[in-house]
Each structure stands twice: as C-alpha cells, then as structure tokens.
Write a protein that holds these residues in place. Structure first.
Motif, short mmCIF file in Angstrom:
data_model
loop_
_atom_site.label_atom_id
_atom_site.label_comp_id
_atom_site.label_asym_id
_atom_site.label_seq_id
_atom_site.Cartn_x
_atom_site.Cartn_y
_atom_site.Cartn_z
N ARG A 200 -1.19 30.69 -43.80
CA ARG A 200 -2.24 31.16 -44.71
C ARG A 200 -1.78 31.12 -46.16
O ARG A 200 -2.53 30.74 -47.05
CB ARG A 200 -2.68 32.59 -44.34
CG ARG A 200 -3.51 32.66 -43.08
CD ARG A 200 -4.16 34.02 -42.92
NE ARG A 200 -3.27 35.15 -43.10
CZ ARG A 200 -2.48 35.66 -42.16
NH1 ARG A 200 -2.46 35.16 -40.95
NH2 ARG A 200 -1.71 36.69 -42.43
N MET A 201 -0.54 31.51 -46.40
CA MET A 201 -0.01 31.49 -47.76
C MET A 201 0.04 30.07 -48.32
O MET A 201 -0.28 29.84 -49.49
CB MET A 201 1.38 32.13 -47.79
CG MET A 201 1.37 33.61 -47.54
SD MET A 201 3.01 34.30 -47.22
CE MET A 201 3.87 33.91 -48.73
N GLY A 202 0.43 29.11 -47.50
CA GLY A 202 0.49 27.72 -47.94
C GLY A 202 -0.88 27.18 -48.30
O GLY A 202 -1.05 26.50 -49.32
N ILE A 203 -1.86 27.50 -47.49
CA ILE A 203 -3.23 27.07 -47.79
C ILE A 203 -3.72 27.70 -49.08
O ILE A 203 -4.29 27.03 -49.95
CB ILE A 203 -4.16 27.42 -46.60
CG1 ILE A 203 -3.81 26.54 -45.40
CG2 ILE A 203 -5.62 27.26 -46.99
CD1 ILE A 203 -4.44 26.98 -44.10
N ARG A 204 -3.49 28.99 -49.22
CA ARG A 204 -3.93 29.69 -50.44
C ARG A 204 -3.24 29.13 -51.67
O ARG A 204 -3.86 28.94 -52.72
CB ARG A 204 -3.65 31.18 -50.32
CG ARG A 204 -4.55 31.87 -49.33
CD ARG A 204 -4.11 33.30 -49.09
NE ARG A 204 -4.96 33.94 -48.11
CZ ARG A 204 -4.57 34.90 -47.30
NH1 ARG A 204 -3.33 35.38 -47.36
NH2 ARG A 204 -5.40 35.41 -46.42
N PHE A 205 -1.93 28.86 -51.55
CA PHE A 205 -1.19 28.31 -52.69
C PHE A 205 -1.79 26.97 -53.11
O PHE A 205 -2.04 26.74 -54.29
CB PHE A 205 0.29 28.15 -52.36
CG PHE A 205 1.06 27.54 -53.49
CD1 PHE A 205 1.48 28.32 -54.55
CD2 PHE A 205 1.35 26.18 -53.50
CE1 PHE A 205 2.17 27.75 -55.62
CE2 PHE A 205 2.04 25.61 -54.55
CZ PHE A 205 2.45 26.39 -55.61
N ALA A 206 -1.98 26.08 -52.16
CA ALA A 206 -2.51 24.76 -52.48
C ALA A 206 -3.87 24.86 -53.14
O ALA A 206 -4.16 24.17 -54.12
CB ALA A 206 -2.58 23.90 -51.22
N GLU A 207 -4.72 25.72 -52.62
CA GLU A 207 -6.07 25.88 -53.18
C GLU A 207 -6.04 26.41 -54.61
O GLU A 207 -6.82 25.98 -55.45
CB GLU A 207 -6.89 26.83 -52.31
CG GLU A 207 -7.27 26.28 -50.96
CD GLU A 207 -7.92 27.31 -50.04
OE1 GLU A 207 -8.43 26.89 -49.00
OE2 GLU A 207 -7.90 28.52 -50.36
N ARG A 208 -5.13 27.31 -54.88
CA ARG A 208 -5.12 27.98 -56.19
C ARG A 208 -4.23 27.30 -57.22
O ARG A 208 -4.53 27.31 -58.41
CB ARG A 208 -4.71 29.44 -56.01
CG ARG A 208 -5.77 30.17 -55.18
CD ARG A 208 -5.29 31.49 -54.69
NE ARG A 208 -6.29 32.03 -53.76
CZ ARG A 208 -6.10 33.09 -53.04
NH1 ARG A 208 -4.99 33.78 -53.13
NH2 ARG A 208 -7.04 33.50 -52.21
N ALA A 209 -3.13 26.71 -56.79
CA ALA A 209 -2.20 26.11 -57.74
C ALA A 209 -2.64 24.74 -58.23
O ALA A 209 -2.35 24.37 -59.36
CB ALA A 209 -0.82 26.00 -57.10
N PHE A 210 -3.36 24.01 -57.38
CA PHE A 210 -3.73 22.64 -57.73
C PHE A 210 -5.21 22.47 -58.05
O PHE A 210 -5.66 21.35 -58.28
CB PHE A 210 -3.31 21.69 -56.61
CG PHE A 210 -1.82 21.69 -56.38
CD1 PHE A 210 -0.97 21.07 -57.27
CD2 PHE A 210 -1.27 22.34 -55.29
CE1 PHE A 210 0.40 21.08 -57.07
CE2 PHE A 210 0.10 22.36 -55.08
CZ PHE A 210 0.94 21.72 -55.98
N ALA A 211 -5.96 23.54 -58.09
CA ALA A 211 -7.37 23.46 -58.45
C ALA A 211 -7.51 23.03 -59.91
O ALA A 211 -6.58 23.17 -60.71
CB ALA A 211 -8.04 24.81 -58.24
N ALA A 212 -8.65 22.52 -60.26
CA ALA A 212 -8.90 22.10 -61.64
C ALA A 212 -8.63 23.26 -62.59
O ALA A 212 -9.11 24.38 -62.37
CB ALA A 212 -10.35 21.62 -61.79
N GLY A 213 -7.82 23.03 -63.60
CA GLY A 213 -7.49 24.05 -64.58
C GLY A 213 -6.34 24.96 -64.18
O GLY A 213 -5.90 25.78 -64.97
N ALA A 214 -5.84 24.83 -62.97
CA ALA A 214 -4.73 25.67 -62.50
C ALA A 214 -3.42 25.15 -63.08
O ALA A 214 -3.33 24.00 -63.54
CB ALA A 214 -4.68 25.67 -60.97
#
Length: 72
Positions: free
Chosen positions: A51-65
């Motif tokens: 879950r942490m890996g999924i959350r990290f990818a979604e939040r760290a690499f999103a547009a503007g992140a």
C-alpha cells in the motif's frame, strides 16, 4: 516506534528548512489508522509495504509533485 521516528524527521526538517535541495514528501504513506500493520511497532508488514508503494508512486510522480518529470 513510529511516533518517535516522525518526531525525529520533523526536527531535522525544521533544522534544515533553509536547504533548497531538501525535499520532504509528506505523503501520508502509512496513516495512523494503519499502525496495526507495524508488527514490531516500527517496520511495516508485506501488505503495508504494498500500500505504501502504491501511495508513494501516486503522490510523488503526479503532475506537479516533487519527483514528476518536467514536460518540455
């Protein structure tokens, strides 16, 4: 435990607030509601790591992140 680690990170961030190269992504990777997934009080179990890996990818690499690839 998790609270001690989070407090230590907060102190370091406060002490280095003027460092433009320091980026802290407070992505809420493991919310307090999921601390039962810290089997020893500090280290996540396999389900929590996923879950942490999924959350990290979604939040760290999103547009503007902070880790998003700039588009040119």
């Amino acid at each position: 435990n998790l609270r001690v680690v989070r407090d230590a990170v907060s102190r370091v961030l406060a002490a280095r607030a003027d460092d433009p190269r320091l980026i802290f992504l407070d992505a809420g990777l493991l919310p307090d509601a999921e601390v039962s997934d810290l089997d020893d009080g500090l280290h996540p179990n396999a389900a929590a790591y996923e879950r942490m890996g999924i959350r990290f990818a979604e939040r760290a690499f999103a547009a503007g992140a902070p880790l998003a690839t700039p588009r040119v």
